[in-house]
Design a protein around this motif. Structure first.
Motif, PDB file in Angstrom:
ATOM      1  N   THR A  25       9.590 -23.890  24.404  1.00  0.00           N
ATOM      2  CA  THR A  25       9.119 -23.668  25.776  1.00  0.00           C
ATOM      3  C   THR A  25       8.725 -24.990  26.427  1.00  0.00           C
ATOM      4  O   THR A  25       9.078 -25.261  27.583  1.00  0.00           O
ATOM      5  N   VAL A  26       8.000 -25.829  25.693  1.00  0.00           N
ATOM      6  CA  VAL A  26       7.603 -27.141  26.211  1.00  0.00           C
ATOM      7  C   VAL A  26       8.825 -28.016  26.460  1.00  0.00           C
ATOM      8  O   VAL A  26       8.951 -28.671  27.509  1.00  0.00           O
ATOM      9  N   LEU A  27       9.762 -28.031  25.502  1.00  0.00           N
ATOM     10  CA  LEU A  27      10.968 -28.852  25.633  1.00  0.00           C
ATOM     11  C   LEU A  27      11.770 -28.461  26.868  1.00  0.00           C
ATOM     12  O   LEU A  27      12.122 -29.322  27.689  1.00  0.00           O
TER      13      LEU A  27
ATOM     14  N   ILE B 255      10.077 -29.398  30.143  1.00  0.00           N
ATOM     15  CA  ILE B 255      10.272 -30.805  30.513  1.00  0.00           C
ATOM     16  C   ILE B 255      11.651 -31.001  31.141  1.00  0.00           C
ATOM     17  O   ILE B 255      11.799 -31.720  32.141  1.00  0.00           O
ATOM     18  N   LEU B 256      12.649 -30.330  30.586  1.00  0.00           N
ATOM     19  CA  LEU B 256      14.005 -30.454  31.131  1.00  0.00           C
ATOM     20  C   LEU B 256      14.128 -29.769  32.488  1.00  0.00           C
ATOM     21  O   LEU B 256      14.889 -30.218  33.345  1.00  0.00           O
ATOM     22  N   VAL B 257      13.402 -28.668  32.686  1.00  0.00           N
ATOM     23  CA  VAL B 257      13.366 -28.034  34.014  1.00  0.00           C
ATOM     24  C   VAL B 257      12.806 -29.014  35.041  1.00  0.00           C
ATOM     25  O   VAL B 257      13.338 -29.159  36.150  1.00  0.00           O
ATOM     26  N   LEU B 258      11.720 -29.697  34.668  1.00  0.00           N
ATOM     27  CA  LEU B 258      11.103 -30.686  35.549  1.00  0.00           C
ATOM     28  C   LEU B 258      12.077 -31.817  35.859  1.00  0.00           C
ATOM     29  O   LEU B 258      12.246 -32.213  37.030  1.00  0.00           O
ATOM     30  N   ALA B 259      12.748 -32.337  34.818  1.00  0.00           N
ATOM     31  CA  ALA B 259      13.669 -33.461  35.006  1.00  0.00           C
ATOM     32  C   ALA B 259      14.887 -33.052  35.822  1.00  0.00           C
ATOM     33  O   ALA B 259      15.339 -33.798  36.701  1.00  0.00           O
TER      34      ALA B 259
ATOM     35  N   THR C 129       7.908 -22.792  39.431  1.00  0.00           N
ATOM     36  CA  THR C 129       6.857 -23.739  39.815  1.00  0.00           C
ATOM     37  C   THR C 129       7.086 -25.104  39.171  1.00  0.00           C
ATOM     38  O   THR C 129       6.940 -26.149  39.819  1.00  0.00           O
ATOM     39  N   ILE C 130       7.470 -25.105  37.892  1.00  0.00           N
ATOM     40  CA  ILE C 130       7.751 -26.373  37.205  1.00  0.00           C
ATOM     41  C   ILE C 130       8.896 -27.104  37.889  1.00  0.00           C
ATOM     42  O   ILE C 130       8.847 -28.323  38.106  1.00  0.00           O
ATOM     43  N   ALA C 131       9.968 -26.359  38.225  1.00  0.00           N
ATOM     44  CA  ALA C 131      11.108 -26.978  38.905  1.00  0.00           C
ATOM     45  C   ALA C 131      10.686 -27.564  40.249  1.00  0.00           C
ATOM     46  O   ALA C 131      11.103 -28.677  40.615  1.00  0.00           O
TER      47      ALA C 131
END
Length: 287
Positions: free
Chosen positions: A27-29, A32-36, A111-113
């Motif tokens: 989930t964390v990984l 992070i990729l969603v954010l990037a 939200t992360i995106a």
């Protein structure tokens, strides 16, 4: 070939993911990729916006370069689109597996995106091309300077409203997520009380959603009819997300759990396909 119940096996496997280290790390990984990926896509759109903005502010004969966002920003589009699609789906999958609910932990995937979009948009906006002269499109070749119109002034302010709009969407998504999670926690608290102090009764499905021929699952409303302890017939219409194999037929029995002191309060009514002995039975299909 196995002779075990495949639905039970799938349920057991999903239960094993709840709260597991593997699900947490994935989930964390993927978060992070969603954010990037979101930041990459926002940077690409910012580059396109910067090009349009530069053409509105400066003359076509201007010697000012289009800006430091780079000429190859266009290649960020496929990277951002593909990355967002994969990371979004996988973060949501592993996040809901970790929590065992329709919600991902801490923050929603969207939200992360949008946080990634906001960060990239503000950074890109700080590197937008500057006008040769505020209020004037200067023509150094033929001297035909043109005063800015309304559109040019709007695009000039784009350095603030472009990332501002994305940030507003991000804030809205965050607020909706917080409210939804709070609502879910209240529902869980009510359910916990009713599991020990509520009343179970039999109900029947009177209407169910019909899936399209190629749909693996359906999102829609069930209509459930039941009778409370006073003999009053009542109906509820929960919104459900069901696999095709689980879509009930008209007349199928269900278990209804309600507050005997407030039988008409729909916030205190839950239902289950099974006997209704666990919290999961009452929450796994309701949206």
């Amino acid at each position: 070939m196995s002779t075990t119940d495949p639905l039970h096996a799938a349920h057991t496997r999903l239960e094993g993911y709840r709260g597991s280290t593997r699900a947490a790390l994935l989930t964390v990984l993927w978060g992070i990729l969603v954010l990037a990926a979101g930041a990459t896509l926002a940077y690409a759109f910012s580059g396109l916006f910067n090009m349009v903005r530069a053409s509105a502010l400066n003359s076509i004969f201007s010697d000012t370069p289009d800006g430091p966002l780079g000429e190859n920003y266009f290649w960020f589009f496929p990277i951002g689109f593909i990355g967002s699609f994969l990371a979004f789906a996988l973060h949501r999958m592993w996040g809901t597996r970790f929590t065992g609910t329709p919600f991902t932990p801490v923050l929603g995937t969207l939200t992360i995106a949008l946080i990634g979009w906001s960060l990239a948009a503000w950074y890109a906006a700080s590197r937008f091309v500057q006008p040769d002269q505020i209020g004037m499109a200067v023509d150094p070749t033929f001297g035909r300077d043109e005063t800015w119109g309304v559109w040019a002034w709007i695009m000039f302010a784009g350095r603030w409203w472009w990332p501002g709009i994305i940030t507003a969407l991000c804030a809205t998504s965050l607020i909706i997520g917080v409210v939804s999670r709070a609502h879910r926690r209240r529902r869980d608290d009510i359910l916990g009380d009713l599991l020990t102090g509520g009343r179970r009764t039999s109900g029947v499905i009177t209407s169910a959603p019909t899936p399209s021929p190629d749909a693996a699952r359906v999102l829609g409303r069930l209509t459930i009819q039941f009778t409370d302890a006073a003999g009053t017939q009542r109906w509820i219409q929960p919104t459900v997300r069901l696999e095709r194999a689980l879509i009930p037929t008209i007349g199928s029995p269900v278990t209804v759990l309600l507050d005997p002191l407030k039988p008409g309060d729909t916030r205190r009514i839950f239902w289950s396909f099974g006997p209704g002995t666990t919290r999961e039975e009452f929450t796994q299909h309701t949206v």
